[in-house]
Design an enzyme around this catalytic site. Structure first.
Site, PDB file in Angstrom:
ATOM      1  N   SER A 248     -43.693  -3.500  68.295  1.00  0.00           N
ATOM      2  CA  SER A 248     -45.146  -3.691  68.641  1.00  0.00           C
ATOM      3  C   SER A 248     -45.832  -4.523  67.310  1.00  0.00           C
ATOM      4  O   SER A 248     -45.463  -4.235  66.258  1.00  0.00           O
ATOM      5  CB  SER A 248     -45.673  -2.398  68.764  1.00  0.00           C
ATOM      6  OG  SER A 248     -44.963  -1.821  70.147  1.00  0.00           O
ATOM      7  N   SER A 286     -42.402  -5.320  73.323  1.00  0.00           N
ATOM      8  CA  SER A 286     -43.306  -5.325  72.316  1.00  0.00           C
ATOM      9  C   SER A 286     -44.832  -4.891  72.686  1.00  0.00           C
ATOM     10  O   SER A 286     -45.233  -5.545  74.032  1.00  0.00           O
ATOM     11  CB  SER A 286     -43.239  -6.749  71.614  1.00  0.00           C
ATOM     12  OG  SER A 286     -44.096  -6.624  70.634  1.00  0.00           O
ATOM     13  N   ASP A 288     -48.187  -5.426  71.939  1.00  0.00           N
ATOM     14  CA  ASP A 288     -49.013  -6.590  71.026  1.00  0.00           C
ATOM     15  C   ASP A 288     -50.521  -6.346  71.567  1.00  0.00           C
ATOM     16  O   ASP A 288     -50.762  -6.997  72.527  1.00  0.00           O
ATOM     17  CB  ASP A 288     -48.541  -7.735  70.977  1.00  0.00           C
ATOM     18  CG  ASP A 288     -47.095  -7.999  70.479  1.00  0.00           C
ATOM     19  OD1 ASP A 288     -46.688  -7.126  69.680  1.00  0.00           O
ATOM     20  OD2 ASP A 288     -46.127  -8.510  71.214  1.00  0.00           O
TER      21      ASP A 288
END
Length: 370
Positions: A248, A286, A288
């Site tokens: 992340s 991830s 983000d």
């Protein structure tokens, strides 16, 4: 043990504050000029504080707090927006920011399983400063530091979050193995906290954009267009960093430009372009997220409304492009600063993550350019 932990906290904070940065190696991404500190704190009024928790062999975690302005944030909220690059994460407070377009607490970054604790701390912080408040929208972002840190032990406590807030300053920002970046990994190397800024010249508005990141993601590392990941044999799905593509990245963007939630959302989207320039791929696993806010005093939103009509100053759409570029460049450099500043770390169960071999990369980069 507590005494040892406090020693490490002070040592690491001091050490990181004077760590090497990308520009110390004469690598200067972009065309715009950084602010004086080359940090998010170049945006007037913004403060950053860390609590770094290093104990024994298995605890490598912490908290980073970003304070939008020195006043009471609940009483004077700041225009804000959040953009989700990839939503495999636990960002608390998103829906109200999306709905109302403002932030009313400090922004806290920590590890995945400490988000509820950080929310409780922000509630405590706000209630202590506002006696009649009965609802608080705490904004807390996270990345998972479980490879280097005993994340299941949930070692972040309210006192650590409050300490990060109370220790926040508007000076140089400690980077690398500090605060919420203590146990993070990026591109197969030690990641951490990084920051950068860009200042626009007078003819483009003389505004400042500052970015702070918590890097814990994978991809194909590029440093100012040099394919460092390939040169080092560390790239997505290779044996050297197998299963490290996921992760992340929390990105916080601050500006003093007078813009509201709509254009802040547009600004936040551009931060993902900065992440892409470093080789980040926003993989399936991830989280983000980009949180963007404006510190422009004329656009703060009062808690106690006297005039039913708000007058918002909004930069024209066709004047936004320089801010977009500033955000892309500052995000790229903040991510790279997090890598350059970070140090080799051994943590949970003896797991060891090496620091980025920046001097080797500099030599490889020079040889390639010949």
């Amino acid at each position: 043990m507590l005494r040892i932990s406090l020693f490490f906290l002070l040592f690491l904070t001091f050490y990181s504050a004077f760590s090497q940065r990308l520009r110390d190696y004469d690598i200067k991404p972009g065309v715009l000029i950084p602010g004086q500190l080359n940090a998010i704190t170049d945006v007037q009024g913004v403060k950053v504080g860390h609590t770094t928790i290093v104990e024994g062999e298995n605890i490598r975690t912490g908290v980073t707090a970003i304070i939008p302005h020195p006043g009471d944030i609940f009483q004077e909220k700041v225009p804000a927006a959040i953009y989700i690059g990839n939503g495999f994460g636990k960002l608390a407070g998103y829906s109200q920011v999306e709905e109302l377009g403002n932030i009313e607490t400090p922004i806290v970054l920590t590890n995945t399983l400490s988000v509820p604790t950080a929310c409780n701390a922000l509630i405590t912080y706000t209630l202590n400063r506002n006696k009649d408040v009965r609802s608080v929208n705490a904004v807390v972002g996270e990345t998972n530091d479980g490879w280097l840190n005993d994340i299941r032990g949930r070692h972040v406590k309210e006192k650590h979050v409050l300490s990060a807030i109370e220790s926040a300053t508007n000076g140089p920002v400690a980077e690398g193995n500090v605060g919420a970046g203590t146990g993070t990994i990026c591109f197969g190397f030690k990641g951490g906290i990084g920051t950068s800024s860009r200042f626009l010249p007078d003819d483009l508005g003389a505004y400042t954009v500052g970015v702070l990141v918590q890097t814990n993601f994978g991809g194909d590392l590029k440093i100012d267009d040099f394919n460092a990941g390939e040169a080092l044999g560390k790239f997505p799905f290779s044996e050297s960093i197998r299963n490290q593509e996921d992760g992340s990245c929390m990105i916080v963007v601050a500006t003093n430009a007078p813009i509201g939630p709509r254009n802040l959302k547009r600004l936040a989207k551009r931060a993902m372009l900065g992440l892409a320039k470093t080789g980040g791929i926003a993989s399936n696993g991830s989280g983000d997220y980009v949180i963007a806010f404006s510190t422009a005093e004329e656009n703060r939103i009062p808690y106690n409304v006297e005039n039913p009509v708000m007058e918002i100053q909004e930069l024209h759409n066709d004047k936004m492009s320089p801010l977009f570029l500033a955000t892309i460049e500052a995000t790229e450099e903040a991510i790279l600063n997090s890598l350059v500043a970070a140090k080799t770390t051994t943590g949970r169960d003896g797991h060891k993550i090496e620091a980025l071999p920046i001097e080797k990369i500099v030599k490889l980069r020079k040889n390639t350019a010949r």
